[in-house]
Design a protein around this motif. Structure first.
Motif, PDB file in Angstrom:
ATOM      1  N   ASP A   1      -1.128  -8.786   6.407  1.00  0.00           N
ATOM      2  CA  ASP A   1      -0.300  -9.582   7.324  1.00  0.00           C
ATOM      3  C   ASP A   1       0.471  -8.673   8.281  1.00  0.00           C
ATOM      4  N   ARG A   2       0.470  -9.042   9.558  1.00  0.00           N
ATOM      5  CA  ARG A   2       1.271  -8.383  10.589  1.00  0.00           C
ATOM      6  C   ARG A   2       1.143  -6.856  10.551  1.00  0.00           C
ATOM      7  N   SER A   3      -0.095  -6.400  10.463  1.00  0.00           N
ATOM      8  CA  SER A   3      -0.325  -4.957  10.360  1.00  0.00           C
ATOM      9  C   SER A   3      -1.001  -4.349  11.586  1.00  0.00           C
TER      10      SER A   3
ATOM     11  N   THR B   1       0.836  -1.205   0.000  1.00  0.00           N
ATOM     12  CA  THR B   1       0.000   0.000   0.000  1.00  0.00           C
ATOM     13  C   THR B   1       0.866   1.249   0.000  1.00  0.00           C
ATOM     14  N   GLU B   2       0.357   2.287  -0.609  1.00  0.00           N
ATOM     15  CA  GLU B   2       1.014   3.592  -0.542  1.00  0.00           C
ATOM     16  C   GLU B   2       0.254   4.528   0.397  1.00  0.00           C
ATOM     17  N   ALA B   3      -0.706   3.974   1.137  1.00  0.00           N
ATOM     18  CA  ALA B   3      -1.562   4.837   1.961  1.00  0.00           C
ATOM     19  C   ALA B   3      -1.888   4.172   3.291  1.00  0.00           C
ATOM     20  N   LEU B   4      -0.822   3.796   4.024  1.00  0.00           N
ATOM     21  CA  LEU B   4      -1.035   3.134   5.316  1.00  0.00           C
ATOM     22  C   LEU B   4      -1.329   4.180   6.394  1.00  0.00           C
ATOM     23  N   ASP B   5      -2.385   3.960   7.149  1.00  0.00           N
ATOM     24  CA  ASP B   5      -2.855   4.934   8.136  1.00  0.00           C
ATOM     25  C   ASP B   5      -2.975   4.271   9.510  1.00  0.00           C
ATOM     26  N   TYR B   6      -3.035   5.111  10.544  1.00  0.00           N
ATOM     27  CA  TYR B   6      -3.152   4.645  11.934  1.00  0.00           C
ATOM     28  C   TYR B   6      -4.549   4.944  12.449  1.00  0.00           C
ATOM     29  N   GLU B   7      -5.043   4.132  13.376  1.00  0.00           N
ATOM     30  CA  GLU B   7      -6.327   4.393  14.041  1.00  0.00           C
ATOM     31  C   GLU B   7      -6.246   3.831  15.461  1.00  0.00           C
ATOM     32  N   VAL B   8      -6.165   4.689  16.461  1.00  0.00           N
ATOM     33  CA  VAL B   8      -6.160   4.198  17.845  1.00  0.00           C
ATOM     34  C   VAL B   8      -7.580   3.805  18.242  1.00  0.00           C
ATOM     35  N   GLU B   9      -7.702   2.651  18.904  1.00  0.00           N
ATOM     36  CA  GLU B   9      -9.045   2.172  19.276  1.00  0.00           C
ATOM     37  C   GLU B   9      -9.002   1.435  20.618  1.00  0.00           C
TER      38      GLU B   9
ATOM     39  N   ALA C   1      -5.791  -1.158  20.515  1.00  0.00           N
ATOM     40  CA  ALA C   1      -5.510  -1.690  19.177  1.00  0.00           C
ATOM     41  C   ALA C   1      -5.226  -0.539  18.225  1.00  0.00           C
ATOM     42  N   ASN C   2      -4.359  -0.801  17.262  1.00  0.00           N
ATOM     43  CA  ASN C   2      -4.130   0.130  16.158  1.00  0.00           C
ATOM     44  C   ASN C   2      -4.739  -0.500  14.911  1.00  0.00           C
ATOM     45  N   ASP C   3      -5.918  -0.004  14.541  1.00  0.00           N
ATOM     46  CA  ASP C   3      -6.622  -0.532  13.365  1.00  0.00           C
ATOM     47  C   ASP C   3      -5.997   0.080  12.114  1.00  0.00           C
ATOM     48  N   THR C   4      -4.737  -0.324  11.850  1.00  0.00           N
ATOM     49  CA  THR C   4      -4.059   0.240  10.673  1.00  0.00           C
ATOM     50  C   THR C   4      -4.885  -0.048   9.432  1.00  0.00           C
ATOM     51  N   SER C   5      -4.890   0.912   8.540  1.00  0.00           N
ATOM     52  CA  SER C   5      -5.792   0.852   7.393  1.00  0.00           C
ATOM     53  C   SER C   5      -5.048   1.285   6.144  1.00  0.00           C
ATOM     54  N   ALA C   6      -5.029   0.414   5.148  1.00  0.00           N
ATOM     55  CA  ALA C   6      -4.456   0.770   3.850  1.00  0.00           C
ATOM     56  C   ALA C   6      -5.561   1.473   3.062  1.00  0.00           C
TER      57      ALA C   6
ATOM     58  N   GLY D   1      -4.422  10.062   9.536  1.00  0.00           N
ATOM     59  CA  GLY D   1      -3.546  10.699   8.564  1.00  0.00           C
ATOM     60  C   GLY D   1      -4.223  11.009   7.241  1.00  0.00           C
ATOM     61  N   PHE D   2      -5.138  10.158   6.826  1.00  0.00           N
ATOM     62  CA  PHE D   2      -5.810  10.312   5.532  1.00  0.00           C
ATOM     63  C   PHE D   2      -6.647  11.580   5.485  1.00  0.00           C
TER      64      PHE D   2
END
Ligand code: MG
Length: 298
Positions: free
Chosen positions: A193-195, A136-144, A171-176, A265-266
């Motif tokens: 995987d492992r994100s 991905t070129e658009a990996l983002d973070y989400e604290v939950e 959890a960090n719901d990382t999102s591409a 970030g998005f």
């Protein structure tokens, strides 16, 4: 009580269950063996089984555990912590559950909780590298705030919902974002995987009776990106457990990610998506710090 999965840094072996107390980690299997207590012997100390075989009256087990002499433990610096649940039957995530995040992402206010899922392939612990940048070129973070279920839940009411909770973690719901948004279903952008870091520890509900008033924050390279409070959830934790369990039986060890507040970030101007080498730090009151670095792996 704080539960962790851990292994010694000097050993390459599967994670095992531990108890975290005063910056020390104590092996759960050793404690159970030493205690030689019928109530505790019912507890299977392997992480994959621990959650799935929790006794219905976990409170009694927890009370027994708190009376044990902890004996020799490991310094936190000696161990690698894994995801608090290594192989849950289900990981159910809630989208668009903070009003300010709904607005920043341009979504409609939800009439019902938005559900999607992740799989165990995505789970990592604190201090693990967040992978997936190769896809991905658009990996983002989400604290939950993440809720871990403690006993089987079918059609439970909101009033009874907390009876089915074991505890809480971060959890960090990382999102591409590019993968998430290229089709109507978000899954492909949510379970690389492992994100997805989950940890550092699980705090049982006995020590956190009200998860509805917790400060929640994320930082990237030390810069504050998200700050809110779980009192801003659109659908409360009790409502989510009732809503989901009406449709899908929840099993012990299942994880519910309850949604992220504004500041991803998005949605920032300019966009502030994750880059290789970025350090992501997440905190929730009483639940410690979840720390990870981003790195392109393939
Ligand atoms: Mg999310």
């Amino acid at each position: 009580m704080k539960f962790v999965t851990y292994r010694l840094k000097t050993e390459e072996r599967p994670y095992q269950m531990g108890i975290l107390n005063d910056e020390m980690v104590y092996d759960l299997a050793a404690l159970i063996t030493e205690a030689n207590d019928p109530c505790l012997n019912a507890l299977n100390s392997h992480p994959d089984y621990f959650y799935r075989t929790l006794p219905a009256d976990f409170q009694a087990v927890e009370e027994k555990l708190t009376t044990l002499q902890l004996g020799d433990g490991f310094l936190l610096s000696e161990v690698k912590l894994g995801p608090v649940v290594t192989a849950p039957e289900k990981i159910i995530c809630i989208g668009t559950n903070y009003k300010d995040h709904v607005i920043e992402m341009g979504h409609e206010m939800p009439l019902y909780p938005v559900l999607f899922s992740k799989f165990s392939n995505a789970l990592i612990g604190t201090e693990d590298v967040i992978e997936g940048r190769g896809k991905t070129e658009a990996l983002d973070y989400e604290v939950e705030l993440a809720v871990v279920i403690g006993k089987q839940a079918t059609e439970v009411t909101e009033a009874d919902a907390f009876d089915y909770v074991l505890g809480y973690t971060i959890a960090n719901d990382t999102s591409a974002r590019d993968l998430q948004k290229r089709t109507p279903q978000w899954l492909q952008g949510k379970s690389l995987d492992r994100s997805t870091p989950v940890g550092p520890y699980l705090l049982t509900k006995a020590e956190l009776p009200d998860p509805g008033m917790l400060n929640i924050q994320s930082f990237v390279n030390g810069e504050l990106r998200q700050t809110s409070n779980t009192n801003q959830l659109i659908f409360s934790i009790a409502h989510l457990i009732a809503f989901i369990s009406d449709l899908i039986t929840l099993a012990p060890g299942d994880i519910i990610l309850t949604g992220t507040p504004a500041g991803v970030g998005f949605a920032r101007t300019p966009k502030a998506l994750l880059k290789d080498g970025d350090r992501v730090q997440m905190t929730i009151d009483q639940l410690g710090e979840l720390n990870n670095t981003v790195k392109r792996s393939r």
